[in-house]
Design an enzyme around this catalytic site. Structure first.
Site, PDB file in Angstrom:
ATOM      1  N   HIS A 171      20.279  19.801  21.064  1.00 43.77           N
ATOM      2  CA  HIS A 171      20.772  19.846  22.446  1.00 43.77           C
ATOM      3  C   HIS A 171      20.112  20.985  23.226  1.00 43.77           C
ATOM      4  CE1 HIS A 171      24.040  18.153  19.890  1.00 43.77           C
ATOM      5  NE2 HIS A 171      24.079  17.269  20.854  1.00 43.77           N
ATOM      6  N   ASP A 218      17.425  23.344  18.455  1.00 42.43           N
ATOM      7  CA  ASP A 218      18.650  22.535  18.334  1.00 42.43           C
ATOM      8  C   ASP A 218      18.399  21.164  18.991  1.00 42.43           C
ATOM      9  OD1 ASP A 218      21.847  23.140  17.844  1.00 42.43           O
ATOM     10  OD2 ASP A 218      21.534  21.663  19.438  1.00 42.43           O
ATOM     11  N   HIS A 264      25.098  27.301  24.096  1.00 37.43           N
ATOM     12  CA  HIS A 264      25.679  26.680  25.303  1.00 37.43           C
ATOM     13  C   HIS A 264      26.507  27.671  26.118  1.00 37.43           C
ATOM     14  CE1 HIS A 264      24.213  22.821  24.038  1.00 37.43           C
ATOM     15  NE2 HIS A 264      24.979  22.768  22.964  1.00 37.43           N
ATOM     16  N   ASP A 277      20.983  19.846  13.759  1.00 42.11           N
ATOM     17  CA  ASP A 277      21.475  18.543  14.220  1.00 42.11           C
ATOM     18  C   ASP A 277      20.348  17.628  14.704  1.00 42.11           C
ATOM     19  OD1 ASP A 277      21.118  20.287  16.339  1.00 42.11           O
ATOM     20  OD2 ASP A 277      23.087  19.956  17.246  1.00 42.11           O
TER      21      ASP A 277
HETATM   22 ZN   LIG Z   1      23.276  20.890  19.045  1.00 43.30          ZN
END
Ligand SMILES: [Zn+2]
Length: 347
Positions: free
Chosen positions: A203, A201, A167, A290
Site C-alpha cells: 500500500h 509495502d 499510514h 503484504d
Molecule cells: Zn500494506
C-alpha cells in the site's frame, strides 16, 4: 550479524475487529504478526536481539508529528474511560465514527471523541488502553534501529515495529498506524546527510509522504498497488512529486493489480535509480510483506525468490540501511519472507 530490534509492548495493542463493508471481521493487524517474525528470526545463528527499555521522549515524537496530535493520542489512550460518556464496549477500544468534512466542520473541538475523528482518516485505527504504549514502543524500536545503523556494528538492522507506521501522517492516524516509525528513524539518520526512503509495502505510504512532502533532504519513494483500485485510494499516484520546496523528492510507482515478480523487480530498479540520483547518505526501507502472492490483503504475485532479489538490489546501493516493519498479513509466512529479504541483502 543481523540486529533484530523488538519490544514486547506491541502485545498491549490488540483490537478485536475491523469494519469491512458492513461486516465485522477479525482485526488483521494482530500481535501474532510481529511475534511470528520474532520467533522465526530470533533463534537463527547470527541474529542478535536488542530490546529497548526506555521509550522515546514526547519531544522526539514531536519532531515529526504535530504536538497536539501526539498529546491527543497519549491522553485518549491512557485515560480512555474518562472520555467516553457511556461504559466502554467490552472489547475496550474506541472506534472513530464521525469525521469532519472539509471547510465548515474542520475545527478542533474540546470533545475527545470529536478529536478522534479529527485526527483520523479512516475506521482502521481504533484506540484502546494499550495503544499508546504499543505505538510509543514501536516508534522506539525504529529509533533504536536507526541508532544501531549509526553505530555501524551490524551487517543488517531490522526494526520489528508493531503497530506499523507508514499510514500515520504529521497529524493523523489510520490504516492500522499511529506514529510514523520510519519517519522517526529518518529523523535520527539525518545526521549522516540526506536520507532516502524506499517503501516496499503493498500500500502507498501516504503518512510518510505527508510528513516529508516539503522536505528537500528526504527522498520519499513508494511502490505499491495502484490507488485507483487499492487502499488508501486518495494518494500514491505518479503525479505526486513533492511540494514546492521539494519537487521530485517524492516518487510514486503505482503498479496494476496482478503485478508479478518480474514487473515488480523492474519497478524496484526504477525506484533505486531515482533514489540514488538523490545522493542519499542513508536508506530507510519500510517493509511490507503484504506483496506476497499468498497474503490475504494482496493482489500481487511476488514469490519467495523475489524477496531475495529485492534485498540484494537494496544492498547494491551500498548505504547504511534500516529495515522498518510495516504490513504483512499472512502470519505463517511473514518470518520466512523477512528472512528471504535479509538473505538477499546480505548475499
Ligand atoms: Zn500494506
Amino acid at each position: 550479524m543481523i540486529q533484530l530490534i523488538y519490544a514486547s509492548q506491541h502485545q498491549l495493542h490488540d483490537p478485536p475487529t475491523e469494519y469491512a463493508q458492513g461486516d465485522m471481521m477479525p482485526y488483521p493487524e494482530m500481535p501474532a504478526r510481529a511475534d511470528q517474525i520474532y520467533h522465526h528470526l530470533a533463534g537463527q545463528a547470527g541474529v542478535e536481539v536488542i530490546e529497548p527499555h526506555t521509550p522515546l521522549s514526547l519531544e522526539s515524537l514531536m519532531a515529526v508529528h504535530d504536538e497536539g496530535f501526539v498529546e491527543f493520542l497519549r491522553e485518549i489512550s491512557t485515560n480512555l474511560e474518562q472520555y467516553w460518556h457511556s461504559p466502554l464496549p467490552d472489547h475496550g477500544y474506541l472506534y472513530p465514527e464521525v469525521f469532519p468534512a472539509r471547510r465548515h466542520m474542520n475545527r478542533l473541538r474540546d470533545s475527545m471523541v470529536g478529536q478522534l475523528g479529527y485526527y483520523t482518516f479512516d475506521v482502521f485505527a481504533p484506540i484502546g488502553k494499550g495503544t499508546w504504549q504499543a505505538a510509543l514502543y514501536s516508534a522506539t524500536v525504529a529509533a533504536t534501529g536507526a541508532a544501531q545503523v549509526l553505530e555501524g556494528q551490524a551487517s543488517a538492522v531490522y526494526a520489528l515495529c508493531r503497530p506499523p507506521g507508514h499510514h500515520a501522517g504529521y497529524d493523523f492516524v489510520g490504516g492500522y498506524c499511529y506514529l510514523n516509525n520510519a519517519a522517526l528513524a529518518v529523523n535520527r539518520l539525518r545526521e549522516l546527510g540526506r536520507v532516502a526512503i524506499i517503501d516496499i509495502d503493498y500500500h502507498h505510504g501516504n503518512g510518510t509522504q505527508h510528513i516529508f512532502w516539503d522536505d528537500p533532504d528526504v527522498f520519499t519513494g513508494s511502490l505499491h498497488a495502484d490507488p485507483t483500485f487499492e487502499y488508501p485510494y486518495y494518494s500514491g499516484f505518479a503525479d505526486e512529486i513533492g511540494g514546492s520546496e521539494a519537487i521530485h523528492a517524492t516518487h510514486n510507482i503505482p503498479l496494476p493489480l496482478g503485478t508479478d515478480g518480474s514487473t515488480y523487480r523492474q519497478a524496484v530498479h526504477e525506484m533505486i535509480e531515482k533514489a540514488a540520483a538523490f545522493e542519499p547518505s542513508a536508506l530507510v526501507i519500510p517493509v511490507g510483506l503484504d506483496t506476497f502472492e499468498d497474503d490475504p490483503n494482496c493482489h500481487f504475485g511476488l514469490q519467495l525468490d523475489d524477496y531475495v532479489y529485492i534485498g540484494k538490489a537494496i544492498a547494491e546501493m551500498g548505504l547504511p540501511t534500516l529495515f522498518v516493519q510495516e504490513g504483512g498479513y499472512n502470519v505463517e509466512a511473514n518470518g520466512l519472507l523477512a528472512e528471504k529479504l535479509l538473505e538477499g541483502f546480505l548475499s
